[in-house]
Structures are given as structure tokens and as C-alpha cells.
Scaffold this active site. Structure first.
Site, PDB file in Angstrom:
ATOM      1  N   GLY A   1       1.782 -21.414  14.477  1.00 28.75           N
ATOM      2  CA  GLY A   1       3.105 -21.531  13.880  1.00 28.75           C
ATOM      3  C   GLY A   1       4.081 -20.586  14.537  1.00 28.75           C
ATOM      4  O   GLY A   1       3.981 -20.267  15.717  1.00 28.75           O
ATOM      5  N   ILE A   2       5.027 -20.105  13.727  1.00 29.35           N
ATOM      6  CA  ILE A   2       6.018 -19.171  14.224  1.00 29.35           C
ATOM      7  C   ILE A   2       5.901 -17.884  13.423  1.00 29.35           C
ATOM      8  O   ILE A   2       5.481 -17.892  12.269  1.00 29.35           O
ATOM      9  CB  ILE A   2       7.446 -19.759  14.096  1.00 29.35           C
ATOM     10  CG1 ILE A   2       8.464 -18.908  14.871  1.00 29.35           C
ATOM     11  CG2 ILE A   2       7.848 -19.915  12.634  1.00 29.35           C
ATOM     12  CD1 ILE A   2       9.825 -19.555  14.980  1.00 29.35           C
ATOM     13  N   GLY A   3       6.237 -16.772  14.049  1.00 29.15           N
ATOM     14  CA  GLY A   3       6.168 -15.496  13.368  1.00 29.15           C
ATOM     15  C   GLY A   3       5.344 -14.493  14.150  1.00 29.15           C
ATOM     16  O   GLY A   3       4.890 -14.755  15.268  1.00 29.15           O
TER      17      GLY A   3
ATOM     18  N   ILE B   1       2.287 -13.067  13.670  1.00 26.48           N
ATOM     19  CA  ILE B   1       0.865 -13.268  13.947  1.00 26.48           C
ATOM     20  C   ILE B   1       0.635 -14.319  15.031  1.00 26.48           C
ATOM     21  O   ILE B   1      -0.125 -14.073  15.973  1.00 26.48           O
ATOM     22  CB  ILE B   1       0.107 -13.596  12.650  1.00 26.48           C
ATOM     23  CG1 ILE B   1       0.064 -12.355  11.747  1.00 26.48           C
ATOM     24  CG2 ILE B   1      -1.311 -14.087  12.950  1.00 26.48           C
ATOM     25  CD1 ILE B   1      -0.557 -12.584  10.392  1.00 26.48           C
TER      26      ILE B   1
ATOM     27  N   GLU C   1       1.650 -28.588  14.659  1.00 25.67           N
ATOM     28  CA  GLU C   1       2.826 -29.030  13.913  1.00 25.67           C
ATOM     29  C   GLU C   1       4.109 -28.557  14.588  1.00 25.67           C
ATOM     30  O   GLU C   1       5.098 -29.264  14.627  1.00 25.67           O
ATOM     31  CB  GLU C   1       2.713 -28.466  12.499  1.00 25.67           C
ATOM     32  CG  GLU C   1       3.874 -28.716  11.594  1.00 25.67           C
ATOM     33  CD  GLU C   1       3.652 -28.026  10.263  1.00 25.67           C
ATOM     34  OE1 GLU C   1       4.576 -27.363   9.781  1.00 25.67           O
ATOM     35  OE2 GLU C   1       2.539 -28.148   9.697  1.00 25.67           O
TER      36      GLU C   1
END
Length: 610
Positions: A208-210, A212, A231
Site C-alpha cells: 500500500g502507501i505509507g 511501512i 490494489e
């Protein structure tokens, strides 16, 4: 394409209609502003959307008579506040199933307000950086109303829509929202390092984004032949694709292609996906289908959480009674990865809240919070303190594994809480401790006769594995190790042997790991004799693994750790007829000392001399 600036909203919408607003980085802000400006007598328009990177003007209280919000994913402070104040609704749904809400008329759409690129010479516009559920909304809505943005990239895949399908449109240039890569901290870096250890060459990733995800991607530079079926993608994938680390060659589904539904990042990312034939943007119902996800062998799903309880239940969309985000694609990908051959579903999160005052590994979920991912879905939970392996583990084993990766300040409290409910039996009195001398990951890879093994501390959750190890021994082995023939290794005894205060004593093992299945092949331990500043060492090796150097390696590790802890001497008692073990100790520098026993040899090693 002839110029069109005015939209006759009264011909397209009436009060009480339901509209969809484009997602993520493709929110048609100018189009929404035009609707507000020309809304006239319209009232109670239900607005449906997922994550929207926008000022979310439709959520402003001054437009409460015009818009009624029903969000399928909470993101952005304006919408989050509206939900918290009861001015907006939140409808939880798996991202893979949102298109069905439109298609099956659970949420019939009167109009889809979307942003697209200018049409090509054949009249096709691209949905650009956000295909996700926009595609299904456009197919299901009575009217498609588009903002044609010359700054929208033309992405490949199932991202195209013809001008003939669009009921009304307006040209309006709009910069896409920029989300720069986050600044990483020590905790996030450590989590990324641990997660990267679970990723094999040839794996396919969902990220995902962020912080981590960016940290994980940062530790993959030396990996080979990775693929992406995700995704979303962010800037972190660009360098890995340019360097050939992500090349999709080993993918077993959409070989050779990075597959995604949307992207969020900087202008560099938006430029990178523009016309890039190696990246395909496909609808959420396809990309997020657990069946399709599972068609990628070695599928790695990496998601985060707000909190995880000691049975493995994952809270991801709420903080107590406050809804914070949404289900999104977490369960889709965790289930898909679990079904994948060699797949690994991973939940990664910091062990505490940002200020360190609250543990995010909890004995029970916070009142009012909801479980997004069940305890049956999760295989791995990763914090900055390590990797907890949960698949196939009992509630007791899960609790001990999760306490081990909780922040040390909270481990005693967590153990005390679970003992109240008998998840962990009364004889389990010691909480997991660390062997810092083995490094941050408390793990060393060994290559023994062309086979890979791991050297690591014994852990409380190894209780059953240690029982199996004991019952694999022959009578001769038991006699040589214990100087008598013990016939039982009870749960209580096994628990005592694995629940070691590793900061005082030491218990290491060498394991053969196949996926999440671990088999103990060797155990070495020492017990501190504090009054003499000495420690007594002992080993036992599985019969099939003898003569391969496992005891020698364990002895070397324990000697180094004892020496670094300032222990003066290390001693051992070995039966006289145990010639192989005597040889190992002598080669390790141990010297025979006078001893009263006629059956045992006493050996000692000076640790601090020289």
C-alpha cells in the site's frame, strides 16, 4: 472534440438521486464545484465514494442540504469528521465487492462524476491513475459526467472509456494531488527489515502507501525477479522497476506485467505510469478478487492495522467507537495470499502508538472497535520487535508469539491479562525475552551441507516443537544428554525449558523451516551460576543431523554471547563415553579439570583471558 464548459445539471440530476465521485487521486474537483455552483433547487443528492484525495467540499456542513454522504471508505478529515458527527454514513464493504453494490442495484447510481484524460484520435479517454471502482460505477450509472483533465496520465489496461459513453463533460485542468514518500523512522525501518525477510526471490507483492510499505520496498534492492499484483502502487515501486528488481518475470498470473487498480504518489509516479506498457490498471473486482490474487504463486500481502489482539484478530477501520478508515482491500489480499501456493499474508504495525504510551498488541480489542480481518486469516504479524508466526498455532501459542513481538514495556501486563482467561496456563509464568546479541532480528541463517537452517532463540511458543524434538530421541541420546532415561516431556516441563529468561540464561536452537512449519534439530543452552560468574552449557542434536557441525556452531554462538556478557568461565559435564561431544568441547578450547565422578568429565573454558 468541441469545447464544452456548461453542464445542464437539471437535465441530468433531480433531488434524491445518488451519484458516485471519482476515487483516490482522480477526484473531479472542478466538476463538483460546477455542480455546487449550478445546483439550483437540487437537494438530498446521495454521494457515494471510497478514498478521495481532495478538499472534500461536498462534506462541508454548509452543503448539508445538497449532499448526503455515504462513504465506502473513510479518508480525509472532512469526511471523517462528518461521519463522527453523524452527518455522513459509512458502509463497510470489501473493495472487491463494491462493484456488485452498483451492478446489483444495492446502490443504484444515477450519475458517475469522474475525471479522465483527453480523448485520443479514436475518441477514447483514459481513467488514468484511478480505475479501481470507477470503472464499475461508470458502467452502472445512468449518466457519466466527466471532467477532462489534460494533466491526467493515459494509463494502460482496462482504463478506457469512449466519448460516446459520456453524457456531459467539461474541460478543466487540475493538478493531481501529490503525496510525497514519507520520512521513515527507526521503528518503521526495523519493521520493513523484518518484513523483507519473509519475501523470497520470485515473489509477487501487494503493498500500500505509507511508512511501512515504503520501508519494505527500501529493503528489497537485493531481491530478484519480484512481481506486483496490488490494489495500488506508489513511488516506491519505481526504482525497483527501473533497476530490474521488479520485472514480473516469475509471475504466474499476468506474467510480465505490474498489475494495479490505482496509484498515489508524486508527479514522478504519474509521469512514470503515463503510457507505460509494463503497468496495467484493471478494475477492483478483478484485481482484488481473492481467486485471482491466489493465482500468483508466492503472493505476499502486506497490510497494517490499528491494533491486534492476542488471538490474532485485526482491527483496521476503527478506533474504539470512532470509524477511522475502512475495510478496503485488506481481507481480499490476505485471503488471496493465504490461498496462493507459497503465499504469505502479513499484518505489519508498530508495537505502540506514536508516543509509546499505548500498546497496539492488546489482550482484547477495544470496546466498540470492529474486527476487519479474523484470527483465522492472519499468518504473520510483524512489529519492530520481530515476526510472530500464527498459522496453525493454538490460542496459547498465538498469545505467546504476539507477546514476544509486543513492546517490552507491555509484555508482563499482556501475559498477566491472558492468564486470567486461561489462554495461557498458570504454569506459564515467564514472559518472552530477547537475545540482543543475535542482532535486531534475533536470527542467523546457516548453510549446512547445502541446506538452509536458522539459528534463533528458543521461544515460549516452541513448547510443542520441543516436545516433538524430545520424543524423536533414542534411549541412547537421552542417556548421554541427561545421564538417565527420562520417559516423558510433559507440557509443564517443556514450558519450563522454552520459557527462559534469555537475559540471564540462554537457550538457542537450530531449526529447519519449510514455510511456517519449523522442526527443531538442535538445542544448546547454558544456565548462569551467578555466585561463580560462570555458566554451565549443554547440547542435544537430532540423531539424523549429527556430524554436520550444529553443536559446534551452537557452542561458538553461546561462547561469544557469554563472553560479551562478561561471564568469566563456561563449564560442561559430559559422560566419558560421549566421545563426539567431548571432541566438540575440546576443539572449542575447553580444558579437562579434576572431577570426582567416574562417569563424567568436567571441562572448563576461560572466557575473559587474553
Amino acid at each position: 472534440m468541441s469545447a464544452q464548459t456548461a453542464i445542464d445539471w437539471s437535465a441530468l440530476l433531480k433531488s434524491g438521486d445518488r451519484i458516485f465521485i471519482g476515487s483516490n487521486a482522480a477526484v473531479p474537483d472542478a466538476l463538483i464545484g460546477n455542480l455546487i455552483e449550478h445546483s439550483r433547487d437540487l437537494n438530498d443528492i446521495e454521494v457515494v465514494h471510497i478514498l478521495t484525495l481532495s478538499d472534500q467540499i461536498w462534506a462541508d456542513p454548509k452543503h448539508k442540504n445538497l449532499f448526503k454522504i455515504n462513504t465506502l471508505f473513510i479518508g480525509g478529515e472532512a469526511v471523517r469528521t462528518a461521519v463522527a458527527e453523524g452527518r455522513a454514513d459509512y458502509t463497510p464493504c470489501f473493495l472487491s465487492e463494491i462493484p456488485q453494490l452498483f451492478e446489483a442495484n444495492h446502490l443504484p447510481l444515477d450519475a458517475a462524476l469522474i475525471m479522465v484524460s483527453p480523448p485520443d484520435e479514436y475518441g477514447y479517454c483514459s481513467m488514468g491513475v484511478s480505475v479501481d471502482v470507477v470503472s464499475a460505477a461508470a458502467q452502472s450509472a445512468r449518466h457519466i459526467i466527466a471532467q477532462i483533465n489534460p494533466r491526467m496520465p493515459r494509463t494502460n489496461g482496462h482504463s478506457f472509456i469512449h466519448m460516446d459513453q459520456i453524457s456531459a463533460w467539461m474541460e478543466a485542468e487540475q493538478a493531481l494531488p501529490v503525496v510525497p514518500p514519507p520520512q521513515l523512522d527507526r521503528v518503521t525501518e526495523r519493521i520493513g527489515q523484518y518484513v523483507s525477510l519473509l519475501i523470497e526471490d520470485g515473489a509477487t507483492l501487494q503493498v500500500g502507501i505509507g511508512k511501512i510499505p515504503e520501508a519494505v520496498l527500501g529493503y528489497l534492492a537485493n531481491h530478484k525477479d519480484l512481481g506486483v499484483h496490488s490494489e495500488m502502487i506508489s513511488d516506491g515501486v519505481i526504482d525497483l522497476m527501473v533497476r530490474g528488481v521488479i520485472n514480473n518475470r516469475k509471475k504466474t498470473f499476468h506474467n510480465g506485467k505490474t498489475v494495479t487498480t490505482f496509484c498515489i504518489g508524486t508527479r514522478r509516479l504519474y509521469d512514470y505510469v503515463d503510457g507505460n506498457p509494463h503497468i496495467e490498471f484493471l478494475p477492483s473486482e478483478y484485481v482484488n478478487s481473492p481467486v485471482n490474487i491466489s493465482r500468483n504463486e508466492r503472493m505476499i500481502s502486506i497490510n497494517s492495522a490499528i491494533e491486534v489482539d492476542l488471538t490474532g484478530q485485526v482491527v483496521a477501520d476503527s478506533i474504539g467507537y470512532k470509524f477511522y478508515s475502512g475495510i478496503g482491500g485488506q481481507v481480499d489480499f490476505i485471503r488471496g495470499a493465504a490461498l496462493s501456493k507459497g503465499g504469505k499474508p502479513i499484518i505489519a504495525l508498530p508495537s505502540t502508538t506514536r508516543d509509546g504510551s499505548v500498546s497496539r498488541i492488546v489482550p482484547y480489542i477495544t470496546e466498540g472497535a470492529g474486527v476487519v480481518t479474523s484470527r483465522g486469516h492472519v499468518h504473520y504479524v510483524v512489529t519492530e520487535f520481530g515476526i510472530a508466526s500464527l498459522q496453525g498455532k493454538s490460542i496459547r501459542e498465538r498469545a505467546l508469539e504476539l507477546i514476544r513481538v509486543a513492546h517490552p514495556d507491555f509484555r508482563a501486563q499482556l501475559l498477566q491479562e491472558v492468564r486470567k482467561h486461561f489462554w495461557v496456563p498458570g504454569y506459564q509464568t515467564d514472559m518472552p525475552t530477547s537475545v540482543r546479541e543475535l542482532g535486531d532480528i534475533e536470527l542467523k541463517k546457516l548453510d549446512i551441507q547445502n541446506r538452509s537452517f536458522e539459528l534463533r532463540p528458543l521461544r515460549p511458543a516452541d513448547e510443542r516443537r520441543l516436545q516433538e524434538f524430545f520424543y524423536s530421541h533414542t534411549k541412547e541420546t537421552l542417556l548421554l544428554r541427561y545421564n538417565y532415561h527420562p520417559k516423558q516431556m510433559s507440557r509443564e516441563k517443556s514450558c519450563t525449558l522454552v520459557s527462559v529468561n534469555q537475559e540471564r540464561d540462554l537457550a538457542l536452537c537450530i531449526v529447519d523451516k519449510n514455510g511456517q512449519t519449523e522442526v527443531i534439530h538442535a538445542v544448546g543452552r547454558y544456565y548462569l551460576i551467578a555466585e561463580k560468574n560462570s555458566c554451565e552449557v549443554a547440547f542435544v542434536i537430532r540423531e539424523s543431523q549429527r556430524g554436520k557441525g550444529m553443536a559446534k556452531r551452537l557452542l561458538a554462538e553461546m561462547t561469544a554471547i557469554a563472553r560479551s556478557r562478561g561471564i568469566a568461565t563456561m563449564c560442561a559435564y559430559v559422560r566419558k563415553d560421549n566421545k563426539p561431544m567431548l571432541s566438540i568441547f575440546k576443539k572449542g578450547g575447553f580444558v579437562k579439570q579434576p572431577h570426582d565422578s567416574v562417569q563424567e568429565v568436567y571441562l572448563e573454558l576461560e572466557l575473559q583471558s587474553g
